[in-house]
Design a protein around this motif. Structure first.
Motif, PDB file in Angstrom:
ATOM      1  N   THR A   5       0.841  -1.202   0.000  1.00  0.00           N
ATOM      2  CA  THR A   5       0.000   0.000   0.000  1.00  0.00           C
ATOM      3  C   THR A   5       0.866   1.239   0.000  1.00  0.00           C
ATOM      4  O   THR A   5       1.740   1.396   0.857  1.00  0.00           O
ATOM      5  N   GLN A   6       0.597   2.134  -0.955  1.00  0.00           N
ATOM      6  CA  GLN A   6       1.319   3.394  -1.029  1.00  0.00           C
ATOM      7  C   GLN A   6       0.345   4.546  -0.847  1.00  0.00           C
ATOM      8  O   GLN A   6      -0.733   4.563  -1.437  1.00  0.00           O
ATOM      9  N   THR A   7       0.741   5.496  -0.039  1.00  0.00           N
ATOM     10  CA  THR A   7      -0.070   6.695   0.158  1.00  0.00           C
ATOM     11  C   THR A   7       0.811   7.931   0.115  1.00  0.00           C
ATOM     12  O   THR A   7       1.981   7.882   0.496  1.00  0.00           O
ATOM     13  N   VAL A  19       8.538  16.640   0.250  1.00  0.00           N
ATOM     14  CA  VAL A  19       7.421  15.716   0.237  1.00  0.00           C
ATOM     15  C   VAL A  19       7.829  14.398   0.890  1.00  0.00           C
ATOM     16  O   VAL A  19       8.998  13.996   0.822  1.00  0.00           O
ATOM     17  N   THR A  20       6.874  13.760   1.541  1.00  0.00           N
ATOM     18  CA  THR A  20       7.102  12.457   2.151  1.00  0.00           C
ATOM     19  C   THR A  20       6.076  11.473   1.617  1.00  0.00           C
ATOM     20  O   THR A  20       4.874  11.747   1.650  1.00  0.00           O
ATOM     21  N   LEU A  21       6.554  10.366   1.106  1.00  0.00           N
ATOM     22  CA  LEU A  21       5.697   9.313   0.575  1.00  0.00           C
ATOM     23  C   LEU A  21       5.787   8.108   1.500  1.00  0.00           C
ATOM     24  O   LEU A  21       6.854   7.827   2.059  1.00  0.00           O
ATOM     25  N   SER A  22       4.696   7.378   1.613  1.00  0.00           N
ATOM     26  CA  SER A  22       4.646   6.258   2.536  1.00  0.00           C
ATOM     27  C   SER A  22       4.385   4.943   1.813  1.00  0.00           C
ATOM     28  O   SER A  22       3.687   4.911   0.799  1.00  0.00           O
ATOM     29  N   CYS A  23       4.942   3.884   2.370  1.00  0.00           N
ATOM     30  CA  CYS A  23       4.792   2.544   1.787  1.00  0.00           C
ATOM     31  C   CYS A  23       4.637   1.525   2.905  1.00  0.00           C
ATOM     32  O   CYS A  23       5.504   1.419   3.785  1.00  0.00           O
ATOM     33  N   GLY A 105       3.530  -1.770  -5.205  1.00  0.00           N
ATOM     34  CA  GLY A 105       2.332  -0.993  -4.970  1.00  0.00           C
ATOM     35  C   GLY A 105       1.913  -0.292  -6.248  1.00  0.00           C
ATOM     36  O   GLY A 105       2.594  -0.388  -7.279  1.00  0.00           O
ATOM     37  N   SER A 106       0.794   0.427  -6.176  1.00  0.00           N
ATOM     38  CA  SER A 106       0.284   1.125  -7.359  1.00  0.00           C
ATOM     39  C   SER A 106       0.974   2.455  -7.593  1.00  0.00           C
ATOM     40  O   SER A 106       0.783   3.070  -8.633  1.00  0.00           O
ATOM     41  N   GLY A 107       1.749   2.894  -6.610  1.00  0.00           N
ATOM     42  CA  GLY A 107       2.554   4.081  -6.813  1.00  0.00           C
ATOM     43  C   GLY A 107       1.916   5.364  -6.305  1.00  0.00           C
ATOM     44  O   GLY A 107       0.715   5.433  -6.048  1.00  0.00           O
ATOM     45  N   THR A 108       2.760   6.369  -6.156  1.00  0.00           N
ATOM     46  CA  THR A 108       2.328   7.729  -5.850  1.00  0.00           C
ATOM     47  C   THR A 108       2.734   8.601  -7.029  1.00  0.00           C
ATOM     48  O   THR A 108       3.919   8.647  -7.390  1.00  0.00           O
ATOM     49  N   GLN A 109       1.764   9.261  -7.623  1.00  0.00           N
ATOM     50  CA  GLN A 109       2.030  10.157  -8.754  1.00  0.00           C
ATOM     51  C   GLN A 109       2.316  11.544  -8.203  1.00  0.00           C
ATOM     52  O   GLN A 109       1.435  12.187  -7.659  1.00  0.00           O
ATOM     53  N   LEU A 110       3.558  11.985  -8.322  1.00  0.00           N
ATOM     54  CA  LEU A 110       3.971  13.300  -7.817  1.00  0.00           C
ATOM     55  C   LEU A 110       4.091  14.280  -8.978  1.00  0.00           C
ATOM     56  O   LEU A 110       4.788  14.014  -9.949  1.00  0.00           O
ATOM     57  N   SER A 111       3.427  15.396  -8.847  1.00  0.00           N
ATOM     58  CA  SER A 111       3.538  16.479  -9.825  1.00  0.00           C
ATOM     59  C   SER A 111       4.133  17.683  -9.134  1.00  0.00           C
ATOM     60  O   SER A 111       3.619  18.117  -8.098  1.00  0.00           O
ATOM     61  N   VAL A 112       5.218  18.218  -9.691  1.00  0.00           N
ATOM     62  CA  VAL A 112       5.871  19.387  -9.135  1.00  0.00           C
ATOM     63  C   VAL A 112       5.623  20.566 -10.083  1.00  0.00           C
ATOM     64  O   VAL A 112       5.986  20.497 -11.264  1.00  0.00           O
TER      65      VAL A 112
END
Lengths: 113, 114
Positions: A5-7, A19-23, A105-112
């Motif tokens: 699970t990615q959030t 930014v902080t991404l979680s897995c 996981g399905s990933g986190t899409q980051l847009s900067v």
């Protein structure tokens, strides 16, 4: 068994922010690895954590960092965001390491912006 | 240093036709080789992997790949394409003896037409 699970699923940030991404890995998996996926560069390995220690690292600047907690959950942090950091960030877990079957996981899409 | 080259960023086949996705690698030690598939808006899923032993590896969904050391290749094949095979495919290599990380190819997008 729950998968990796990615959030969050999507993030929009501006240049200079961090930014902080979680897995959250599959239960029982101790290895967590992170990847950056972009149309131009493809899929690139960021780093791998095992038992709360970084075990492998790819060729990314120090702005990219990570950590793993005692329950194997992992976070990835990117500081001083640049436009080029816009990407899909994927997390994968496995029992022992990168040589085994990785579960992504399905990933986190980051847009900067 | 290890590297992976996938020949052809796009491959188009008709339903029922042979699927052949090419992967060549470079490695200074015996490698482990992998094929992963990525469906739209999803993470990657392992199709098959080669570590040691039999050079012909069978994976899920009817795919197989053959490790050819003399050609430094690990091409992915499927005898008969199905519409559901349309996805992006990644070849990857690791060098367990050298302790290096997993390196992915740039990917090949497979399109299947009816």
């Amino acid at each position: 068994k729950a998968g990796v699970t990615q959030t969050p699923r999507y993030l929009i940030k501006t240049r200079g922010q961090q930014v902080t991404l979680s897995c959250s890995p599959i239960s029982g998996h101790r290895s967590v690895s992170w990847y950056q996926q972009t149309p131009g560069q493809g899929l690139q390995f960021l780093f791998e954590y095992f038992s709360e220690t970084q075990r492998n690292k790819g060729n990314f600047p120090g702005r990219f960092s990570g950590r793993q907690f005692s329950n194997s959950r992992s976070e990835m942090n990117v500081s001083t965001l640049e436009l080029g950091d816009s990407a899909l960030y994927l997390c994968a877990s496995s029992l022992q390491g990168l040589d085994e079957k990785l579960f992504f996981g399905s990933g986190t899409q980051l847009s900067v912006l | 240093a290890q590297s992976v080259t996938q020949l052809g960023s796009h491959v188009s086949v008709s339903e029922g036709a042979l699927v052949l996705l090419r992967c060549n690698y470079s490695s200074s030690v015996p490698p482990y080789l992998f094929w992963y598939v990525q469906y739209p808006n999803q993470g990657l899923q392992l199709l098959l992997k080669y570590t040691t032993g039999a050079t012909l590896v069978k994976g899920i969904n009817g795919f197989e790949a053959e490790f050819k050391k003399s050609e430094t290749s690990f091409h992915l094949t499927k005898p008969s394409a199905h519409m559901s095979d349309a996805a992006e495919y990644f070849c990857a290599v690791s060098e367990p003896q050298a302790g290096t990380a997993l390196i992915f190819g740039k990917g090949t997008t497979l399109s299947v037409s009816s």
